[in-house]
Design an enzyme around this catalytic site. Structure first.
Site, mmCIF file in Angstrom:
data_model
loop_
_atom_site.group_PDB
_atom_site.id
_atom_site.type_symbol
_atom_site.label_atom_id
_atom_site.label_comp_id
_atom_site.label_asym_id
_atom_site.label_seq_id
_atom_site.Cartn_x
_atom_site.Cartn_y
_atom_site.Cartn_z
ATOM 1 C CB SER A 14 -0.905 -0.018 1.239
ATOM 2 O OG SER A 14 -1.632 1.180 1.293
ATOM 3 C CG HIS A 39 -3.877 -1.319 -1.680
ATOM 4 N ND1 HIS A 39 -4.988 -2.084 -1.960
ATOM 5 C CD2 HIS A 39 -4.278 -0.426 -0.746
ATOM 6 C CE1 HIS A 39 -6.007 -1.675 -1.214
ATOM 7 N NE2 HIS A 39 -5.597 -0.656 -0.461
ATOM 8 C CG ASP A 41 -5.220 2.907 0.699
ATOM 9 O OD1 ASP A 41 -6.146 2.102 0.525
ATOM 10 O OD2 ASP A 41 -4.179 2.635 1.315
ATOM 11 C CG MET A 43 -8.368 7.756 1.960
ATOM 12 S SD MET A 43 -7.535 7.902 3.538
ATOM 13 C CE MET A 43 -6.659 6.334 3.590
ATOM 14 C CG HIS A 72 -9.237 0.555 -0.733
ATOM 15 N ND1 HIS A 72 -8.678 0.351 0.520
ATOM 16 C CD2 HIS A 72 -10.582 0.613 -0.545
ATOM 17 C CE1 HIS A 72 -9.645 0.289 1.419
ATOM 18 N NE2 HIS A 72 -10.802 0.460 0.812
ATOM 19 C CG MET A 74 -11.268 3.714 1.813
ATOM 20 S SD MET A 74 -9.798 3.744 2.834
ATOM 21 C CE MET A 74 -8.569 3.691 1.561
ATOM 22 C CG MET A 147 -11.237 -2.747 4.603
ATOM 23 S SD MET A 147 -10.813 -1.006 4.612
ATOM 24 C CE MET A 147 -9.185 -0.966 5.282
ATOM 25 C CG ASP A 185 -6.311 -2.565 2.696
ATOM 26 O OD1 ASP A 185 -5.187 -2.354 3.176
ATOM 27 O OD2 ASP A 185 -7.013 -1.671 2.164
#
Ligand code: DX5
Ligand code: ZN
Length: 224
Positions: A14, A39, A41, A43, A72, A74, A147, A185
């Site tokens: 990540s 990975h 992230d 957000m 991913h 979020m 998660m 994750d």
């Protein structure tokens, strides 16, 4: 009895946990390792109380990384993000949360754009809701991300109940005779990887475990 699994584990470091002031160096180091994916992230500060790297991180990774991107989201409104990021890279996974707006439409859009589609079960998600969603929509889904922490931050402690969630998702997928992969994750490390593998995980994401180590390849090997 609980049967042990021999599936090959794929590793997805990540990038959120990397040294972001030296991103190019970090990407080059990861390129030299045996991990399969990276990975990413994303957000929005609304769905989770934090923001990650800007969306331009995907342009940078698309240019500099030789790994498959595992994005991913979020975010509260994934459709806007999917339309935006799908122009930035070609091949990979885009994963959304079940609690986001219009999850089904978001997954349909991901598939239409020829990416692999993933859906997240976080510690706060009702298992019953996920069970129903998976059974009704499994043909649209390629990956279930489980998660191990409440989403939003790297470096949190792994919640042990995640192992049972992975087992329960694996049982549903076996029942459906589905090839959907299970990704874990949050809080993944050398202490919990074996239980996660035995429970049926296929992909392990690790942020701080890899990026706070001195030798990324050694840490990746320890997680397989
Ligand atoms: C948490 C993120 C994770 C996180 C993983 O909200 O989705 O991907 O960066 O980091 P570690 O492995 O440190 O928990
Ligand atoms: Zn993540």
């Amino acid at each position: 009895m609980f049967k042990k699994r021999k599936q090959k584990i794929q590793i997805s470091p990540s990038i959120f946990a990397a040294d972001t002031l030296n991103l190019e160096k970090e990407i080059k180091l990861i390129n030299k390792t045996s991990c399969e994916m990276i990975h990413v992230d994303i957000m929005d500060g609304i769905f989770v109380p934090n923001v990650s790297l800007p969306l331009s991180i995907i342009d940078v990774l698309n240019k500099k990384s030789n790994k498959i991107l595992d994005v991913h989201l979020m975010v509260k409104k994934p459709i806007d993000f999917i339309n935006n990021i799908s122009k930035k890279f070609k091949k990979g996974i885009i994963t959304i949360h079940l609690e986001a707006e219009k999850p089904l439409e978001a997954l349909e859009l991901i598939k239409k754009l020829k990416f692999k589609a993933g859906v997240v079960i976080k510690p706060e998600t009702s298992f019953k809701k996920m069970d129903k969603f998976l059974k009704e929509n499994h043909e649209l889904i390629d990956n279930v991300l489980v998660m191990g922490v409440t989403p939003g931050f790297s470096g949190q402690k792994f919640k042990k109940e995640t192992i049972n969630t992975v087992k329960n998702i694996r049982n549903i997928l076996d029942e459906l005779k589905s090839k959907i992969t299970i990704e874990v994750d949050g809080g993944v490390n050398d202490k919990n990887m074996k239980s996660l593998k035995d429970a049926g995980a296929n992909i392990l994401v690790a942020g701080s475990y890899i990026f706070s180590s001195k030798d990324y390849e050694k840490s990746i090997k320890e997680l397989r």
